[in-house]
Structure formats: structure tokens, C-alpha cells
Design a protein around this motif. Sequence first.
Motif, mmCIF file in Angstrom:
data_model
loop_
_atom_site.group_PDB
_atom_site.id
_atom_site.type_symbol
_atom_site.label_atom_id
_atom_site.label_comp_id
_atom_site.label_asym_id
_atom_site.label_seq_id
_atom_site.Cartn_x
_atom_site.Cartn_y
_atom_site.Cartn_z
ATOM 1 N N VAL A 1 0.848 -1.200 0.000
ATOM 2 C CA VAL A 1 0.000 0.000 0.000
ATOM 3 C C VAL A 1 0.878 1.242 0.000
ATOM 4 O O VAL A 1 0.626 2.199 -0.737
ATOM 5 C CB VAL A 1 -0.949 0.009 1.223
ATOM 6 N N LEU A 2 1.926 1.249 0.810
ATOM 7 C CA LEU A 2 2.810 2.402 0.905
ATOM 8 C C LEU A 2 3.603 2.629 -0.375
ATOM 9 O O LEU A 2 3.968 3.777 -0.679
ATOM 10 C CB LEU A 2 3.748 2.250 2.103
ATOM 11 N N ALA A 3 3.855 1.575 -1.130
ATOM 12 C CA ALA A 3 4.541 1.744 -2.414
ATOM 13 C C ALA A 3 3.683 2.541 -3.384
ATOM 14 O O ALA A 3 4.197 3.318 -4.191
ATOM 15 C CB ALA A 3 4.893 0.375 -3.006
ATOM 16 N N VAL A 4 2.373 2.374 -3.275
ATOM 17 C CA VAL A 4 1.433 3.092 -4.143
ATOM 18 C C VAL A 4 1.075 4.452 -3.537
ATOM 19 O O VAL A 4 0.943 5.439 -4.256
ATOM 20 C CB VAL A 4 0.147 2.247 -4.350
ATOM 21 N N ASN A 5 0.917 4.487 -2.220
ATOM 22 C CA ASN A 5 0.506 5.700 -1.521
ATOM 23 C C ASN A 5 1.384 5.890 -0.286
ATOM 24 O O ASN A 5 1.019 5.473 0.808
ATOM 25 C CB ASN A 5 -0.978 5.612 -1.128
ATOM 26 N N PRO A 6 2.543 6.516 -0.447
ATOM 27 C CA PRO A 6 3.498 6.644 0.654
ATOM 28 C C PRO A 6 2.974 7.431 1.862
ATOM 29 O O PRO A 6 3.526 7.321 2.951
ATOM 30 C CB PRO A 6 4.687 7.378 0.040
ATOM 31 N N GLY A 7 1.910 8.188 1.681
ATOM 32 C CA GLY A 7 1.367 8.984 2.770
ATOM 33 C C GLY A 7 0.162 8.372 3.450
ATOM 34 O O GLY A 7 -0.518 9.045 4.223
ATOM 35 N N ASN A 8 -0.095 7.091 3.204
ATOM 36 C CA ASN A 8 -1.257 6.440 3.805
ATOM 37 C C ASN A 8 -1.000 6.239 5.301
ATOM 38 O O ASN A 8 -0.223 5.376 5.702
ATOM 39 C CB ASN A 8 -1.532 5.110 3.108
ATOM 40 N N GLU A 9 -1.685 7.050 6.112
ATOM 41 C CA GLU A 9 -1.443 7.023 7.550
ATOM 42 C C GLU A 9 -1.814 5.690 8.185
ATOM 43 O O GLU A 9 -1.109 5.196 9.067
ATOM 44 C CB GLU A 9 -2.200 8.164 8.240
ATOM 45 N N ARG A 10 -2.908 5.118 7.752
ATOM 46 C CA ARG A 10 -3.332 3.834 8.328
ATOM 47 C C ARG A 10 -2.296 2.743 8.046
ATOM 48 O O ARG A 10 -1.958 1.954 8.922
ATOM 49 C CB ARG A 10 -4.692 3.433 7.772
ATOM 50 N N ALA A 11 -1.771 2.714 6.825
ATOM 51 C CA ALA A 11 -0.765 1.711 6.478
ATOM 52 C C ALA A 11 0.536 1.956 7.246
ATOM 53 O O ALA A 11 1.162 1.006 7.738
ATOM 54 C CB ALA A 11 -0.508 1.708 4.969
ATOM 55 N N LEU A 12 0.938 3.224 7.367
ATOM 56 C CA LEU A 12 2.158 3.529 8.113
ATOM 57 C C LEU A 12 2.039 3.088 9.563
ATOM 58 O O LEU A 12 2.932 2.427 10.102
ATOM 59 C CB LEU A 12 2.454 5.039 8.056
ATOM 60 N N TYR A 13 0.914 3.448 10.204
ATOM 61 C CA TYR A 13 0.758 3.085 11.609
ATOM 62 C C TYR A 13 0.627 1.572 11.785
ATOM 63 O O TYR A 13 1.251 0.991 12.678
ATOM 64 C CB TYR A 13 -0.448 3.794 12.252
ATOM 65 N N SER A 14 -0.173 0.945 10.956
ATOM 66 C CA SER A 14 -0.380 -0.507 11.088
ATOM 67 C C SER A 14 0.924 -1.265 10.912
ATOM 68 O O SER A 14 1.218 -2.193 11.675
ATOM 69 C CB SER A 14 -1.427 -0.983 10.084
ATOM 70 N N ALA A 15 1.713 -0.871 9.924
ATOM 71 C CA ALA A 15 3.001 -1.533 9.705
ATOM 72 C C ALA A 15 3.937 -1.272 10.884
ATOM 73 O O ALA A 15 4.623 -2.189 11.360
ATOM 74 C CB ALA A 15 3.635 -1.054 8.407
ATOM 75 N N ALA A 16 3.953 -0.030 11.387
ATOM 76 C CA ALA A 16 4.812 0.299 12.532
ATOM 77 C C ALA A 16 4.419 -0.533 13.743
ATOM 78 O O ALA A 16 5.282 -1.060 14.453
ATOM 79 C CB ALA A 16 4.724 1.788 12.849
ATOM 80 N N ARG A 17 3.135 -0.672 13.963
ATOM 81 C CA ARG A 17 2.647 -1.441 15.121
ATOM 82 C C ARG A 17 3.018 -2.921 14.986
ATOM 83 O O ARG A 17 3.492 -3.544 15.933
ATOM 84 C CB ARG A 17 1.136 -1.268 15.219
ATOM 85 N N LEU A 18 2.820 -3.476 13.803
ATOM 86 C CA LEU A 18 3.161 -4.884 13.585
ATOM 87 C C LEU A 18 4.661 -5.125 13.731
ATOM 88 O O LEU A 18 5.084 -6.136 14.295
ATOM 89 C CB LEU A 18 2.680 -5.339 12.208
ATOM 90 N N LEU A 19 5.458 -4.199 13.220
ATOM 91 C CA LEU A 19 6.907 -4.336 13.351
ATOM 92 C C LEU A 19 7.330 -4.267 14.817
ATOM 93 O O LEU A 19 8.198 -5.033 15.261
ATOM 94 C CB LEU A 19 7.617 -3.262 12.530
ATOM 95 N N ALA A 20 6.717 -3.373 15.581
ATOM 96 C CA ALA A 20 7.025 -3.274 17.013
ATOM 97 C C ALA A 20 6.643 -4.569 17.715
ATOM 98 O O ALA A 20 7.419 -5.102 18.506
ATOM 99 C CB ALA A 20 6.294 -2.091 17.636
#
Length: 148
Positions: free
Chosen positions: A7-26
Motif C-alpha cells: 500500500v505504501l509503495a502506491v501511496n506513501p502517505g497512507n497514515e493507516r498503512a504507516l501506523y499498522s506496519a509500525a505497530r506490527l513491526l514493534a
Amino acid sequence: VDAFRRVLAVNPGNERALYSAARLLADGGDAAASRALAERLLALNPLHLEATYLLALLARGAGERERELHYLRRTLYLAPGFVLGHFQTGLHHAAAGNGRLARRSLANALRLLRGRDAEAPVEGVEGMTVGGLRETILGMLPDGEDAP
């Protein structure tokens, strides 16, 4: 995480994708990658409460006490009624040996929990109920101390 990266590759500013990925990585133990995504999200939206809170927890895990307190204070600036912000600030102050500030933060958390259904989940803590958090906080306060 891979789905969110697509999703971020297509839309780098997608807040939901950024947060969800950050949370999963944590959650998966990759604190550095999680922190990078959460910081990227805050660069896009400095008012993002969840990313700010995640950065506070990541700072605690890294032993960065000042950074942790900075982000915890920021969560309370963004959302004064954020129970977990008050609770975690209390934990921070307790660990630092500042009982007065710890009690004040924990009392604020208790005040915010007042009147809430004890069986309701605490947002941001999987498996924790309002009643469970209330009991945890009460167990941290000295015996005989008046709870708000």
C-alpha cells in the motif's frame, strides 16, 4: 507488514498503512523499523496520537528515558483524556523514583476511568479491561491513599 508495504509503495502517505506496519513491526520485535515508520507518520501528521504513543513505548524499550517522557507528554498534549498516556506517565515517574508525579499521573488515569464499564476493553491494550486497569493502578498506589 508486506501488505502494508505494498500500500505504501502506491501511496506513501497512507497514515493507516504507516501506523499498522509500525505497530506490527514493534509487536514483531523490529523496533528500529517500527520507529522509522512512526517517525515518518509524525512527519506527515504531527497530531497522530497512536504514532506518538508508539514512539514513547519504543523509547522506553530502548532505555531512552528523556525521549520516552517527551512522547508521553506529547500524547497528553494531543489528548488530555488519553488514559494510557496518564498511566504510562505514572509508570515512567515511578521508575524514575518520583513518587509524587507518579501518584498524580496514576490518579489522573483513575479519574478518567471513573464511570466507565469495568468490562469495557482499554483501547490500545489487547486483553485489558477498564476494571483490570483500574485494579492495576489501585495496586500501585500506597495503602490507604484516597483514590479519586
